[in-house]
Motif scaffolding. Sequence first.
Motif, PDB file in Angstrom:
ATOM      1  N   LEU A   1     116.908  25.230  93.314  1.00 44.27           N
ATOM      2  CA  LEU A   1     116.034  24.861  92.199  1.00 44.27           C
ATOM      3  C   LEU A   1     115.248  23.635  92.621  1.00 44.27           C
ATOM      4  O   LEU A   1     115.834  22.590  92.942  1.00 44.27           O
ATOM      5  CB  LEU A   1     116.846  24.537  90.939  1.00 44.27           C
ATOM      6  N   CYS A   2     113.927  23.752  92.618  1.00 47.40           N
ATOM      7  CA  CYS A   2     113.065  22.699  93.154  1.00 47.40           C
ATOM      8  C   CYS A   2     112.219  22.131  92.027  1.00 47.40           C
ATOM      9  O   CYS A   2     111.913  22.814  91.054  1.00 47.40           O
ATOM     10  CB  CYS A   2     112.176  23.306  94.241  1.00 47.40           C
ATOM     11  N   HIS A   3     111.792  20.876  92.189  1.00 45.16           N
ATOM     12  CA  HIS A   3     110.988  20.266  91.137  1.00 45.16           C
ATOM     13  C   HIS A   3     109.687  21.022  90.910  1.00 45.16           C
ATOM     14  O   HIS A   3     109.171  21.039  89.788  1.00 45.16           O
ATOM     15  CB  HIS A   3     110.710  18.787  91.449  1.00 45.16           C
ATOM     16  N   SER A   4     109.143  21.663  91.925  1.00 43.00           N
ATOM     17  CA  SER A   4     107.880  22.362  91.686  1.00 43.00           C
ATOM     18  C   SER A   4     108.066  23.648  90.872  1.00 43.00           C
ATOM     19  O   SER A   4     107.107  24.149  90.296  1.00 43.00           O
ATOM     20  CB  SER A   4     107.092  22.584  92.980  1.00 43.00           C
ATOM     21  N   ASP A   5     109.302  24.176  90.786  1.00 44.66           N
ATOM     22  CA  ASP A   5     109.568  25.242  89.798  1.00 44.66           C
ATOM     23  C   ASP A   5     109.426  24.674  88.387  1.00 44.66           C
ATOM     24  O   ASP A   5     108.821  25.291  87.504  1.00 44.66           O
ATOM     25  CB  ASP A   5     110.983  25.813  89.956  1.00 44.66           C
TER      26      ASP A   5
ATOM     27  N   GLY B   1     110.584  31.048  91.264  1.00 42.75           N
ATOM     28  CA  GLY B   1     111.512  30.553  92.295  1.00 42.75           C
ATOM     29  C   GLY B   1     110.890  30.685  93.676  1.00 42.75           C
ATOM     30  O   GLY B   1     110.148  31.628  93.940  1.00 42.75           O
ATOM     31  N   HIS B   2     111.169  29.703  94.560  1.00 40.91           N
ATOM     32  CA  HIS B   2     110.472  29.745  95.858  1.00 40.91           C
ATOM     33  C   HIS B   2     111.282  29.221  97.044  1.00 40.91           C
ATOM     34  O   HIS B   2     110.744  29.128  98.147  1.00 40.91           O
ATOM     35  CB  HIS B   2     109.152  28.964  95.754  1.00 40.91           C
ATOM     36  N   GLU B   3     112.557  28.825  96.832  1.00 42.95           N
ATOM     37  CA  GLU B   3     113.332  28.258  97.950  1.00 42.95           C
ATOM     38  C   GLU B   3     114.565  29.136  98.129  1.00 42.95           C
ATOM     39  O   GLU B   3     115.455  29.111  97.282  1.00 42.95           O
ATOM     40  CB  GLU B   3     113.735  26.822  97.589  1.00 42.95           C
TER      41      GLU B   3
ATOM     42  N   GLY C   1     113.996  26.386 103.337  1.00 38.84           N
ATOM     43  CA  GLY C   1     112.715  27.000 102.949  1.00 38.84           C
ATOM     44  C   GLY C   1     111.754  26.048 102.271  1.00 38.84           C
ATOM     45  O   GLY C   1     110.546  26.221 102.357  1.00 38.84           O
ATOM     46  N   CYS C   2     112.274  25.031 101.576  1.00 37.18           N
ATOM     47  CA  CYS C   2     111.352  24.081 100.928  1.00 37.18           C
ATOM     48  C   CYS C   2     111.775  22.634 101.167  1.00 37.18           C
ATOM     49  O   CYS C   2     111.082  21.894 101.833  1.00 37.18           O
ATOM     50  CB  CYS C   2     111.215  24.355  99.436  1.00 37.18           C
ATOM     51  N   ALA C   3     112.917  22.222 100.609  1.00 37.24           N
ATOM     52  CA  ALA C   3     113.271  20.785 100.618  1.00 37.24           C
ATOM     53  C   ALA C   3     113.324  20.214 102.031  1.00 37.24           C
ATOM     54  O   ALA C   3     112.778  19.135 102.295  1.00 37.24           O
ATOM     55  CB  ALA C   3     114.604  20.565  99.916  1.00 37.24           C
TER      56      ALA C   3
ATOM     57  N   MET D   1     120.879  16.515  92.821  1.00 38.63           N
ATOM     58  CA  MET D   1     120.183  16.729  94.090  1.00 38.63           C
ATOM     59  C   MET D   1     119.745  18.180  94.124  1.00 38.63           C
ATOM     60  O   MET D   1     118.834  18.558  93.423  1.00 38.63           O
ATOM     61  CB  MET D   1     121.090  16.356  95.244  1.00 38.63           C
ATOM     62  N   ARG D   2     120.413  19.053  94.916  1.00 38.05           N
ATOM     63  CA  ARG D   2     119.993  20.444  94.953  1.00 38.05           C
ATOM     64  C   ARG D   2     121.016  21.323  94.264  1.00 38.05           C
ATOM     65  O   ARG D   2     122.148  21.443  94.721  1.00 38.05           O
ATOM     66  CB  ARG D   2     119.825  20.890  96.408  1.00 38.05           C
ATOM     67  N   GLN D   3     120.611  21.967  93.175  1.00 33.66           N
ATOM     68  CA  GLN D   3     121.417  22.989  92.521  1.00 33.66           C
ATOM     69  C   GLN D   3     120.956  24.325  93.100  1.00 33.66           C
ATOM     70  O   GLN D   3     119.758  24.545  93.288  1.00 33.66           O
ATOM     71  CB  GLN D   3     121.183  22.991  91.022  1.00 33.66           C
TER      72      GLN D   3
HETATM   73 ZN   LIG Z   1     110.024  23.469  96.472  1.00 34.29          ZN
END
Ligand SMILES: [Zn+2]
Length: 376
Positions: free
Chosen positions: A47-51, A68-70, A175-177, A368-370
Amino acid sequence: MKARSAILHTMGAKAPYAVSKPLKIEEIELEAPGEGEVLVEVRASGLCHSDLSVINGNRPRPVPMAIGHESAGIVREVGQGVRDFAPGDHVVMVFVPSCGDCAPCVDARPALCEPGAVANGKGTLLSGERRIKLNGEYINHHIGVSAFSDYVVVSRRSLVKIEKDLPFEIAALFGCAVLTGVGAVINTAKATPGSTVAVIGLGGIGLNSILAADTIGASRIVAIDILDDKLELAKSLGATDAFNALSDRVVERIKEATKGGVDFVLETAGSVKALELAYNITKRGGTTVTAGLAHPSHNLSIQQVSLVAEERTIKGSYIGSCVPKRDVPKYIELYKRGKLPVEKLMSGTIGFDKLNEAFDVLDSGHTMRQVLLPHA
Ligand SMILES: [Zn+2]
Ligand SMILES: [Zn+2]
């Protein structure tokens, strides 16, 4: 085939998301992969902040959309003409597909791929097609990935093959972070051993930048955020100095601590105030990098003459200026050697049932990252 996916029908939902429930978990019809496309069983998605920025409308995207993207998963089927992937391959998904032929792609800047940007803007795959149907109607893909799903169809140009020994919940972060945070330090800033590095905004991306600064041998690593628990965390990951951005005389104190300013400053918060602070603590001759996505209506104001008389540089960084096929395997090797301990950035895993609530946790900043496990 039938699949399950988190669908965003309208943007601009108000928090708490546990109550407004912007994401609906729905059964979708996934078409078979077309030419150059691949069916992937999604095993883990961060789950990323840009979602969140799409959910709350700060970064408008076409809806309804499977979001979703990561993500990381296993190739299950390949479409016509796909020779570089086979069923059983483990893959990381990258949120800008790169065609390989346009001017930025040829120039080793696939994050700027022109057909990739067009497809992402329209909510299609790189082919221009949509493969997801909800109640018989096509809906949009989220930047070519649509990670909060149990199965997805993606362009092979959105995939990087990885070795099979990496746990999926770790692989997803690459993939993202990791690409964005580590790439911003190594590729965009080109920070050098012995230099000083500061990171403003300690989310998934900023904390990866802290790890990268440590890995490349920065002499001082200055962590800056508005949450004290994030500052403590950054210290445990290698930051040598930590400052609350809201504290008194913060610019002067950072300049004193770094003997006149910081060589490379990374802003990952996506706010004008954070970028102004980043610019103000950058040393004469230094480089300020911004990797945070601000609202399109926000503008930065800086003292023009300082760029000239102090030979200052401001750079933007998208996906860490990475070449994913080159950099994902490289950063995974660093992880395996203990040089990029990204497992320390994992906050825990959730199922589809906790997805809306998890965005409240993300919104609070105290995480942090969920990671969503869509088959859990
Ligand atoms: Zn992202
Ligand atoms: Zn391209």
